[in-house]
Design an enzyme around this catalytic site. Structure first.
Site, PDB file in Angstrom:
ATOM      1  N   LYS A  54       4.978 -16.153  -5.007  1.00  0.00           N
ATOM      2  CA  LYS A  54       6.087 -16.943  -5.489  1.00  0.00           C
ATOM      3  C   LYS A  54       7.375 -16.573  -4.753  1.00  0.00           C
ATOM      4  O   LYS A  54       8.351 -17.311  -4.806  1.00  0.00           O
ATOM      5  CB  LYS A  54       6.303 -16.680  -6.999  1.00  0.00           C
ATOM      6  CG  LYS A  54       5.105 -17.004  -7.850  1.00  0.00           C
ATOM      7  CD  LYS A  54       5.353 -16.507  -9.272  1.00  0.00           C
ATOM      8  CE  LYS A  54       4.055 -16.339 -10.016  1.00  0.00           C
ATOM      9  NZ  LYS A  54       4.230 -15.577 -11.243  1.00  0.00           N
ATOM     10  N   GLY A  55       7.372 -15.422  -4.110  1.00  0.00           N
ATOM     11  CA  GLY A  55       8.609 -14.868  -3.540  1.00  0.00           C
ATOM     12  C   GLY A  55       9.346 -15.795  -2.590  1.00  0.00           C
ATOM     13  O   GLY A  55      10.573 -15.823  -2.581  1.00  0.00           O
ATOM     14  N   ASP A 111       9.079 -14.412   2.256  1.00  0.00           N
ATOM     15  CA  ASP A 111      10.343 -13.834   1.805  1.00  0.00           C
ATOM     16  C   ASP A 111      10.706 -12.560   2.558  1.00  0.00           C
ATOM     17  O   ASP A 111      11.823 -12.386   3.015  1.00  0.00           O
ATOM     18  CB  ASP A 111      10.299 -13.560   0.293  1.00  0.00           C
ATOM     19  CG  ASP A 111       9.031 -12.816  -0.144  1.00  0.00           C
ATOM     20  OD1 ASP A 111       8.204 -12.434   0.716  1.00  0.00           O
ATOM     21  OD2 ASP A 111       8.858 -12.616  -1.364  1.00  0.00           O
ATOM     22  N   ASP A 114       7.207  -6.199   4.827  1.00  0.00           N
ATOM     23  CA  ASP A 114       7.395  -4.800   4.456  1.00  0.00           C
ATOM     24  C   ASP A 114       6.360  -3.974   5.248  1.00  0.00           C
ATOM     25  O   ASP A 114       6.592  -3.632   6.398  1.00  0.00           O
ATOM     26  CB  ASP A 114       7.204  -4.735   2.934  1.00  0.00           C
ATOM     27  CG  ASP A 114       7.508  -3.382   2.331  1.00  0.00           C
ATOM     28  OD1 ASP A 114       8.260  -2.613   2.920  1.00  0.00           O
ATOM     29  OD2 ASP A 114       6.982  -3.092   1.242  1.00  0.00           O
ATOM     30  N   LYS A 142      11.813  -5.339   6.699  1.00  0.00           N
ATOM     31  CA  LYS A 142      12.013  -3.888   6.484  1.00  0.00           C
ATOM     32  C   LYS A 142      11.193  -3.171   7.550  1.00  0.00           C
ATOM     33  O   LYS A 142      10.095  -2.689   7.268  1.00  0.00           O
ATOM     34  CB  LYS A 142      11.420  -3.493   5.124  1.00  0.00           C
ATOM     35  CG  LYS A 142      12.305  -3.560   3.930  1.00  0.00           C
ATOM     36  CD  LYS A 142      11.589  -2.868   2.764  1.00  0.00           C
ATOM     37  CE  LYS A 142      11.873  -3.532   1.462  1.00  0.00           C
ATOM     38  NZ  LYS A 142      11.060  -2.997   0.349  1.00  0.00           N
ATOM     39  N   PHE A 163      14.066  -1.203  -2.353  1.00  0.00           N
ATOM     40  CA  PHE A 163      13.392  -2.281  -3.079  1.00  0.00           C
ATOM     41  C   PHE A 163      14.441  -3.298  -3.516  1.00  0.00           C
ATOM     42  O   PHE A 163      15.348  -2.984  -4.287  1.00  0.00           O
ATOM     43  CB  PHE A 163      12.611  -1.745  -4.276  1.00  0.00           C
ATOM     44  CG  PHE A 163      11.678  -2.781  -4.825  1.00  0.00           C
ATOM     45  CD1 PHE A 163      10.470  -3.042  -4.197  1.00  0.00           C
ATOM     46  CD2 PHE A 163      12.021  -3.541  -5.937  1.00  0.00           C
ATOM     47  CE1 PHE A 163       9.617  -4.028  -4.655  1.00  0.00           C
ATOM     48  CE2 PHE A 163      11.170  -4.524  -6.411  1.00  0.00           C
ATOM     49  CZ  PHE A 163       9.971  -4.763  -5.768  1.00  0.00           C
ATOM     50  N   VAL A 164      14.312  -4.512  -3.005  1.00  0.00           N
ATOM     51  CA  VAL A 164      15.333  -5.530  -3.272  1.00  0.00           C
ATOM     52  C   VAL A 164      14.807  -6.623  -4.207  1.00  0.00           C
ATOM     53  O   VAL A 164      13.604  -6.884  -4.258  1.00  0.00           O
ATOM     54  CB  VAL A 164      15.842  -6.176  -1.955  1.00  0.00           C
ATOM     55  CG1 VAL A 164      16.606  -5.169  -1.120  1.00  0.00           C
ATOM     56  CG2 VAL A 164      14.699  -6.774  -1.140  1.00  0.00           C
ATOM     57  N   ARG A 176      14.097 -13.100 -10.035  1.00  0.00           N
ATOM     58  CA  ARG A 176      13.846 -14.031  -8.924  1.00  0.00           C
ATOM     59  C   ARG A 176      14.949 -15.067  -8.764  1.00  0.00           C
ATOM     60  O   ARG A 176      15.194 -15.550  -7.672  1.00  0.00           O
ATOM     61  CB  ARG A 176      12.540 -14.813  -9.156  1.00  0.00           C
ATOM     62  CG  ARG A 176      11.277 -14.045  -8.877  1.00  0.00           C
ATOM     63  CD  ARG A 176      10.120 -15.034  -8.760  1.00  0.00           C
ATOM     64  NE  ARG A 176       8.831 -14.422  -9.055  1.00  0.00           N
ATOM     65  CZ  ARG A 176       8.102 -13.740  -8.172  1.00  0.00           C
ATOM     66  NH1 ARG A 176       8.543 -13.566  -6.954  1.00  0.00           N
ATOM     67  NH2 ARG A 176       6.942 -13.231  -8.524  1.00  0.00           N
TER      68      ARG A 176
HETATM   69  P1  IMP Z   1       3.803  -6.345   2.744  1.00  0.00           P
HETATM   70  O1  IMP Z   1       2.389  -6.819   2.681  1.00  0.00           O
HETATM   71  O2  IMP Z   1       3.900  -4.868   2.407  1.00  0.00           O
HETATM   72  O3  IMP Z   1       4.515  -6.660   4.026  1.00  0.00           O
HETATM   73  O4  IMP Z   1       4.592  -6.985   1.545  1.00  0.00           O
HETATM   74  C1  IMP Z   1       4.865  -8.303   1.438  1.00  0.00           C
HETATM   75  C2  IMP Z   1       5.107  -8.704   0.003  1.00  0.00           C
HETATM   76  O5  IMP Z   1       5.488  -7.616  -0.833  1.00  0.00           O
HETATM   77  C3  IMP Z   1       6.264  -9.653  -0.040  1.00  0.00           C
HETATM   78  O6  IMP Z   1       5.824 -10.977   0.097  1.00  0.00           O
HETATM   79  C4  IMP Z   1       6.878  -9.391  -1.393  1.00  0.00           C
HETATM   80  O7  IMP Z   1       6.290 -10.215  -2.368  1.00  0.00           O
HETATM   81  C5  IMP Z   1       6.544  -7.952  -1.692  1.00  0.00           C
HETATM   82  N1  IMP Z   1       7.687  -7.052  -1.422  1.00  0.00           N
HETATM   83  C6  IMP Z   1       7.823  -6.200  -0.385  1.00  0.00           C
HETATM   84  N2  IMP Z   1       9.013  -5.559  -0.441  1.00  0.00           N
HETATM   85  C7  IMP Z   1       9.631  -6.041  -1.539  1.00  0.00           C
HETATM   86  C8  IMP Z   1      10.929  -5.766  -2.129  1.00  0.00           C
HETATM   87  O8  IMP Z   1      11.759  -4.962  -1.649  1.00  0.00           O
HETATM   88  N3  IMP Z   1      11.211  -6.467  -3.252  1.00  0.00           N
HETATM   89  C9  IMP Z   1      10.356  -7.366  -3.822  1.00  0.00           C
HETATM   90  N4  IMP Z   1       9.159  -7.644  -3.294  1.00  0.00           N
HETATM   91  C10 IMP Z   1       8.795  -6.981  -2.165  1.00  0.00           C
END
Ligand code: IMP
Length: 190
Positions: A54-55, A111, A114, A142, A163-164, A176
């Protein structure tokens, strides 16, 4: 060169936030800029924007509107962090695309990147569906947290390892709909 963010205390910001990283105005300015860039790239390609629920729902909708070229939009949902702030590294498709995408130009809209695990999974998945092209646009990056290399074509802002929440990003489904992006007070999730 990707723009960096600065911490600021904004009067009237949500009391659960330690500080704001991006104001509503900064977000709108950046989305408009990305929209112009993408419009030039996709003018005659009738792309499909693939927003990740949903992000990315707010960013994908705003970008779609900002692009002002013939385009369509679809959404996918994948398993997320739930109520934790650390990635499990597990990704499952909870909702797939509604349409076939073979031979189409796809723009994956996320969104935040990470660890990179989610994007890597989605890139591989969509490549496997034989699109004419596949590019990735993320609003936030990030880079310090990356676990796997993944190509990102368009980035809004680079942020530090915090964490945002806000502008689609949640903690336990909350925050959200904040129109700005900020960092939660650590005592709320530690
Ligand atoms: P990744 O697979 O670790 O790159 O993470 C991607 C998903 O983790 C994003 O689509 C977000 O939904 C969630 N996410 C990563 N960092 C944050 C944050 O700082 N705040 C909120 N959601 C996050």
């Amino acid at each position: 060169m990707v723009d960096k963010v600065e911490k600021k205390i904004v009067p009237g910001m949500h009391p659960d936030l330690a500080y704001t990283l991006l104001t509503e105005e900064e977000i709108h300015r950046k989305v408009a800029e990305m929209g112009r860039l993408l419009a030039a790239e996709y003018r005659d390609k009738n792309p499909i924007l693939v927003g990740i629920l949903k992000g990315a729902v707010l960013f994908a909708s705003d970008l779609f509107r900002a692009m002002q070229v013939p385009a369509s939009i679809d959404f996918m949902a994948v398993s997320s962090y739930g109520a934790s702030t650390k990635s499990s590294g597990v990704t499952r498709i909870l909702k797939d695309l509604d349409q076939g995408v073979e031979g189409r130009h796809l723009l994956l809209v996320e969104d935040i990147v990470d660890t990179g695990l989610t994007l890597r999974y989605l890139r591989d998945y969509l490549e496997g569906r034989d699109p004419a092209s596949l590019k990735v646009a993320v609003f936030l990056d990030k880079p310090s947290r990356r676990k796997v290399e993944v190509k990102v074509d368009y980035v809004g802002y680079e942020i530090p390892d915090e964490f945002v929440v806000g502008y689609g990003l949640d903690f336990a489904e909350g925050y959200r709909n904040l129109p700005y992006i900020g960092v939660l007070r650590p005592e709320l999730y530690q």
